[in-house]
Design an enzyme around this catalytic site. Structure first.
Site, mmCIF file in Angstrom:
data_model
loop_
_atom_site.group_PDB
_atom_site.id
_atom_site.type_symbol
_atom_site.label_atom_id
_atom_site.label_comp_id
_atom_site.label_asym_id
_atom_site.label_seq_id
_atom_site.Cartn_x
_atom_site.Cartn_y
_atom_site.Cartn_z
ATOM 1 N N THR A 194 0.849 -1.190 0.000
ATOM 2 C CA THR A 194 0.000 0.000 0.000
ATOM 3 C C THR A 194 0.886 1.242 0.000
ATOM 4 O OG1 THR A 194 -1.759 -1.136 1.197
ATOM 5 C CG2 THR A 194 -1.663 1.245 1.453
ATOM 6 N N ARG A 220 -14.222 -7.371 -0.901
ATOM 7 C CA ARG A 220 -13.523 -6.782 0.264
ATOM 8 C C ARG A 220 -13.222 -5.293 0.087
ATOM 9 N NH1 ARG A 220 -8.087 -5.340 1.550
ATOM 10 N NH2 ARG A 220 -7.493 -5.783 3.704
ATOM 11 N N VAL A 221 -13.308 -4.578 1.197
ATOM 12 C CA VAL A 221 -12.737 -3.233 1.309
ATOM 13 C C VAL A 221 -11.771 -3.277 2.484
ATOM 14 C CG1 VAL A 221 -13.221 -0.814 1.861
ATOM 15 C CG2 VAL A 221 -14.733 -2.060 0.306
ATOM 16 N N GLY A 222 -10.607 -2.677 2.337
ATOM 17 C CA GLY A 222 -9.607 -2.698 3.399
ATOM 18 C C GLY A 222 -9.655 -1.469 4.279
ATOM 19 N N ASP A 223 -8.576 -1.259 5.006
ATOM 20 C CA ASP A 223 -8.504 -0.146 5.958
ATOM 21 C C ASP A 223 -8.251 1.205 5.296
ATOM 22 O OD1 ASP A 223 -5.851 -1.410 5.432
ATOM 23 O OD2 ASP A 223 -5.159 0.390 6.491
ATOM 24 N N THR A 248 -0.216 1.142 6.646
ATOM 25 C CA THR A 248 -0.034 0.040 5.714
ATOM 26 C C THR A 248 0.108 -1.257 6.500
ATOM 27 O OG1 THR A 248 1.447 -0.913 4.054
ATOM 28 C CG2 THR A 248 2.434 0.631 5.596
ATOM 29 N N GLY A 249 -0.268 -2.357 5.856
ATOM 30 C CA GLY A 249 -0.263 -3.642 6.547
ATOM 31 C C GLY A 249 -1.595 -4.327 6.308
ATOM 32 N N GLY A 304 -5.180 -4.931 6.449
ATOM 33 C CA GLY A 304 -6.292 -4.050 6.784
ATOM 34 C C GLY A 304 -7.188 -4.591 7.878
HETATM 35 N N1 GLY Z 1 -3.624 -1.991 4.144
HETATM 36 C C1 GLY Z 1 -4.165 -2.306 2.893
HETATM 37 C C2 GLY Z 1 -5.241 -3.296 2.942
HETATM 38 O O1 GLY Z 1 -5.228 -4.186 3.775
HETATM 39 O O2 GLY Z 1 -6.130 -3.224 2.137
#
Ligand code: GLY
Length: 287
Positions: free
Chosen positions: A152, A180-183, A203-204, A206
């Protein structure tokens, strides 16, 4: 006081790529710094830096974004301005070269904060934001050891007016559920900015970042007076302790102090300000 800090993801990557991703971050920070040095606004600096990173095929955003379980590409991005806490974000949108542009359009032209799915891109077309073939974003398959990398991208800046802006863009995680939607596009999780405290881009994984609302936790730590370097380290370690796994975060506080921290093996990062610049793949002790 003005400064920009960027990241190109946290995790583990092949050693021969580490220098290249750190260099990409340094270039993106320099692009953003050019905006700030010319008296430009933090929002323009952050968008310029994130666009640069989205064009980098080594990183998991825009060109180079990873595929979901069906082999398709969907993208998440967010942009937040700390002056008035305005924000725009997009989740699970079809391929486009610069998802951060769509997030900016939501921020500046929509009454909403978060738009998701194909309808978000369709909405953006009225402002000249077009999708692209997924093949324009695909790059040759990564090596297996890189599958765990979380590449990310993000940027946080403060300008001469004291406006703090944070932006984040990602393809998510490889093999993710297609819905899916991430963080990254969730305010307080992957992205947050508040002029009264500072800004953060994470980043990492989500699913872990969301559970500790990492970006907002970091901003609140800076609000309480913690140095951003200490806050970044403490809160990524805390994430590891509470929910397992690793994450990284970049921070800028309202005084223009920078923080970079990760509980992963590495994290590519760079910052640029009037008195110098630095970049790396890990945060050296003493930074
Ligand atoms: N940090 C990016 C995700 O997990 O989508």
């Amino acid at each position: 006081m003005s400064v920009i800090v960027v990241h190109g993801g946290a995790g583990d990557i092949k050693s021969h790529k580490r220098e290249a991703v750190a260099r990409a971050c340094a270039e993106a920070a320099a692009v953003g710094w050019q905006v700030l040095a010319g008296g430009g606004r933090a929002i323009d600096a952050v968008v310029a830096a994130v666009r640069w990173l989205e064009d980098c095929p080594l990183l998991n955003a825009g060109r180079g974004a990873c595929a979901d379980a069906n082999g398709d590409i969907t993208l998440d991005a967010a942009l937040m301005v700390g002056r008035d806490l305005s924000a725009g974000a997009v989740g699970n949108v079809p391929p486009l070269r610069h998802p951060i542009d769509l997030a900016r359009a939501v921020l500046e032209r929509s009454p909403h904060v978060l738009l998701v799915g194909p309808g978000a891109l369709e909405w953006g077309r009225q402002f000249g934001i077009e999708g692209c073939p997924a093949d324009d974003l695909r790059v040759p398959a990564d090596e297996p050891a890189e599958e765990k990398a979380h590449d990310t991208v993000g940027a946080v800046a403060i300008d001469d007016e004291g406006v703090v802006v944070a932006g984040t863009s990602t393809g998510g995680v490889r093999g993710k559920h297609p819905a899916r939607v991430g963080d990254s596009p969730l305010l307080g999780c992957g992205t947050y900015a508040d002029d009264e405290a500072g800004g953060a881009s994470a980043t990492g994984t989500g699913e872990l970042i969301m559970r500790v609302t990492l970006a907002r936790a970091c901003v609140d730590a800076m609000r309480a007076g913690e140095h951003p370097m200490d806050a970044a380290r403490r809160l990524t370690d805390d994430l590891h302790r509470r929910v397992g796994g690793g994450a990284g975060v970049i921070l800028v506080d309202r005084h223009g102090r920078v923080g970079v921290g990760h509980s992963t093996l590495g994290m590519s990062w760079a910052w640029h300000r009037a008195d110098g610049a630095a970049c790396g793949w890990q945060v050296p002790a003493g930074e």
